[in-house]
Design an enzyme around this catalytic site. Structure first.
Site, PDB file in Angstrom:
ATOM      1  N   LEU A  66       0.750  -1.416   0.055  1.00 32.15           N
ATOM      2  CA  LEU A  66       0.055  -0.137   0.205  1.00 32.15           C
ATOM      3  C   LEU A  66       0.923   1.306   0.005  1.00 32.15           C
ATOM      4  O   LEU A  66       1.974   1.293   0.283  1.00 32.15           O
ATOM      5  CB  LEU A  66      -0.922   0.004   1.188  1.00 32.15           C
ATOM      6  N   PRO A  67       0.150   2.484  -0.356  1.00 33.49           N
ATOM      7  CA  PRO A  67       1.016   3.593  -0.513  1.00 33.49           C
ATOM      8  C   PRO A  67       1.668   4.257   0.831  1.00 33.49           C
ATOM      9  O   PRO A  67       2.736   4.849   0.678  1.00 33.49           O
ATOM     10  CB  PRO A  67       0.174   4.600  -1.215  1.00 33.49           C
ATOM     11  N   LYS A 172      15.144   0.226   4.946  1.00 28.78           N
ATOM     12  CA  LYS A 172      14.622   0.817   3.727  1.00 28.78           C
ATOM     13  C   LYS A 172      14.715   2.154   3.567  1.00 28.78           C
ATOM     14  O   LYS A 172      15.223   2.598   2.615  1.00 28.78           O
ATOM     15  CB  LYS A 172      12.927   0.501   3.650  1.00 28.78           C
TER      16      LYS A 172
HETATM   17  P1  NAD Z   1       0.971   2.411  -6.426  1.00 30.98           P
HETATM   18  O1  NAD Z   1       0.058   3.618  -5.822  1.00 30.98           O
HETATM   19  O2  NAD Z   1       0.943   2.015  -7.848  1.00 30.98           O
HETATM   20  O3  NAD Z   1      -0.308   1.030  -5.505  1.00 30.98           O
HETATM   21  C1  NAD Z   1      -0.743   0.945  -4.340  1.00 30.98           C
HETATM   22  C2  NAD Z   1      -2.124   0.598  -4.502  1.00 30.98           C
HETATM   23  O4  NAD Z   1      -2.768   0.344  -3.310  1.00 30.98           O
HETATM   24  C3  NAD Z   1      -3.133   1.571  -5.358  1.00 30.98           C
HETATM   25  O5  NAD Z   1      -3.591   0.750  -6.361  1.00 30.98           O
HETATM   26  C4  NAD Z   1      -4.150   1.646  -4.468  1.00 30.98           C
HETATM   27  O6  NAD Z   1      -5.451   1.724  -4.980  1.00 30.98           O
HETATM   28  C5  NAD Z   1      -4.075   0.639  -3.544  1.00 30.98           C
HETATM   29  N1  NAD Z   1      -4.768   0.794  -2.154  1.00 30.98           N
HETATM   30  C6  NAD Z   1      -5.077   2.017  -1.405  1.00 30.98           C
HETATM   31  N2  NAD Z   1      -5.666   1.758  -0.336  1.00 30.98           N
HETATM   32  C7  NAD Z   1      -5.980   0.226  -0.302  1.00 30.98           C
HETATM   33  C8  NAD Z   1      -6.640  -0.746   0.585  1.00 30.98           C
HETATM   34  N3  NAD Z   1      -7.135  -0.110   1.623  1.00 30.98           N
HETATM   35  N4  NAD Z   1      -6.601  -1.776   0.172  1.00 30.98           N
HETATM   36  C9  NAD Z   1      -6.286  -2.250  -1.050  1.00 30.98           C
HETATM   37  N5  NAD Z   1      -5.505  -1.444  -1.934  1.00 30.98           N
HETATM   38  C10 NAD Z   1      -5.416  -0.173  -1.433  1.00 30.98           C
HETATM   39  O7  NAD Z   1       2.091   2.352  -5.475  1.00 30.98           O
HETATM   40  P2  NAD Z   1       3.194   1.208  -5.763  1.00 30.98           P
HETATM   41  O8  NAD Z   1       4.359   2.031  -6.732  1.00 30.98           O
HETATM   42  O9  NAD Z   1       2.729  -0.105  -6.295  1.00 30.98           O
HETATM   43  O10 NAD Z   1       3.949   1.245  -4.408  1.00 30.98           O
HETATM   44  C11 NAD Z   1       3.267   0.442  -3.310  1.00 30.98           C
HETATM   45  C12 NAD Z   1       4.432   0.545  -2.112  1.00 30.98           C
HETATM   46  O11 NAD Z   1       5.706   0.106  -2.485  1.00 30.98           O
HETATM   47  C13 NAD Z   1       4.698   2.053  -1.594  1.00 30.98           C
HETATM   48  O12 NAD Z   1       4.600   2.031  -0.123  1.00 30.98           O
HETATM   49  C14 NAD Z   1       5.862   2.232  -2.307  1.00 30.98           C
HETATM   50  O13 NAD Z   1       6.734   3.190  -1.520  1.00 30.98           O
HETATM   51  C15 NAD Z   1       6.603   0.848  -2.365  1.00 30.98           C
HETATM   52  N6  NAD Z   1       7.510   0.783  -3.318  1.00 30.98           N
HETATM   53  C16 NAD Z   1       7.484   1.193  -4.536  1.00 30.98           C
HETATM   54  C17 NAD Z   1       8.449   1.111  -5.388  1.00 30.98           C
HETATM   55  C18 NAD Z   1       8.319   1.276  -7.075  1.00 30.98           C
HETATM   56  O14 NAD Z   1       9.137   0.996  -7.609  1.00 30.98           O
HETATM   57  N7  NAD Z   1       7.190   1.511  -7.441  1.00 30.98           N
HETATM   58  C19 NAD Z   1       9.778   0.368  -5.125  1.00 30.98           C
HETATM   59  C20 NAD Z   1       9.604  -0.115  -3.854  1.00 30.98           C
HETATM   60  C21 NAD Z   1       8.837   0.234  -2.953  1.00 30.98           C
END
Ligand code: NAD
Length: 296
Positions: A66-67, A172
């Site tokens: 999650l975000p 992290k």
């Molecule tokens: P993203 O915004 O693409 O995905 C997050 C998803 O969570 C969204 O689709 C949103 O609708 C969903 N969401 C929100 N509330 C929810 C709930 N209550 N139940 C179910 N789903 C819910 O973000 P992302 O890029 O996939 O990143 C996710 C996490 O991973 C973040 O914490 C980010 O910091 C971490 N991260 C991302 C990357 C990257 O390269 N994108 C790399 C390492 C870590």
């Protein structure tokens, strides 16, 4: 017997991670409030759930991606209150990057209910999520981390146990603060070379074999055209968004303030990425910081 997983958050990272679990033979029940993402997951073999509660019925594992703090706390503790309904046999693995404080709150609340939960934020980006080569930085109880390997091994290549609750999140943000610093330094050096007549490919090759070598330069080069498959050569689309890097740098500064640590370069990196975000680049990949140095 088929093992089951409830997967929350089917975004950039969660979608490919959940697809790898489907490929590994797990029964995956997914939930995301964005209908389009849920539909897309359905196309890849994820069972679509209309509510988070539907997903956790009789499941071996829960994975959340999650975000931010608010989304995690809302799902497990404050609004959906999933902890009230999770069974003692289920292992909760929160892979979101959130504050150590929020993660500790979740793990303590789970422990109070005699539930099993760990944090497991990741490094490796979307490409690592697709290729199942992520690194997991786990925090929590040793036995729970060992148990999590059964599922983490299908989404990543490395599983580290950083220490008790909060330690994985701290590892992290230390990593991402360093990543931001060497990305900015790499972009700055490349632009200096280009402005003085060097070909960025030639300069990258020289620095890659010299003492300036680093991951941003060698694996994720920020200068357009130097590497074919990185976001810099795709108008900085895909990859790790500036707004997420800003979040991580904010978490690092919060941790530094709590521990009274000095992080002058981390603070500068946060300011530079913050200004880059404000200039309308929040959805671009973080290597787009290169544009800050380019003359228009
Ligand atoms: P993203 O915004 O693409 O995905 C997050 C998803 O969570 C969204 O689709 C949103 O609708 C969903 N969401 C929100 N509330 C929810 C709930 N209550 N139940 C179910 N789903 C819910 O973000 P992302 O890029 O996939 O990143 C996710 C996490 O991973 C973040 O914490 C980010 O910091 C971490 N991260 C991302 C990357 C990257 O390269 N994108 C790399 C390492 C870590």
């Amino acid at each position: 017997m088929t093992r089951s997983v409830a997967f929350f958050g089917l975004g950039h990272m969660g979608a490919p991670m959940s697809f790898n679990l489907v490929k590994a033979g797990f029964q995956v029940k997914g939930y995301d409030p964005v209908a389009e993402l849920l539909h897309n997951a359905g196309e890849h073999g994820v069972e679509k759930c209309a509510t988070p509660h539907q997903a956790i019925v009789d499941t071996d594992f829960i994975v959340s991606m999650l975000p931010h703090d608010r989304a995690v706390e809302s799902l497990y503790l404050d609004e959906e209150k999933l902890l009230e309904q999770i069974s003692a046999r289920t292992l909760i693995i929160d892979c979101s990057t959130i504050s150590a404080k929020s993660s500790k709150r979740l793990l303590a609340a789970a422990r109070d209910k005699r539930l099993h939960a760990i944090e497991a934020p990741v490094s490796g980006g979307v490409a690592g999520a697709v290729a199942a080569t992520l690194s997991f930085m786990c925090g929590g109880n040793h036995e729970d981390v060992e148990r999590a390997r059964e599922i983490l091994q299908h989404m990543g290549a490395n599983v580290f146990h950083a220490g008790p609750a909060g330690s994985g999140q701290t590892a992290k943000i230390c990593n991402n603060m360093l990543l931001a610093i060497h990305m900015i330094g790499t972009a700055e050096a490349l632009q200096l070379g280009v402005d003085n007549g060097l070909d960025p490919k030639v300069l990258s090759e020289i620095m890659s074999k010299s003492s300036g070598a680093n991951w941003s330069l060698q694996k994720y080069n920020p200068y357009p055209g130097v590497m074919a498959e990185v976001p810099a050569s795709k108008e900085y689309t895909g990859g790790f968004m500036v707004k997420l890097m800003c979040k991580d740098l904010g978490l690092a500064q919060q941790a530094a303030s709590d521990s009274r640590s000095y992080t002058p370069l981390g603070s500068l990196a946060r300011n530079l990425y913050g200004l880059h975000d404000l200039a309308g680049n929040q959805e671009l990949d973080f290597s787009s910081i290169q544009r800050l140095f380019q003359k228009s």
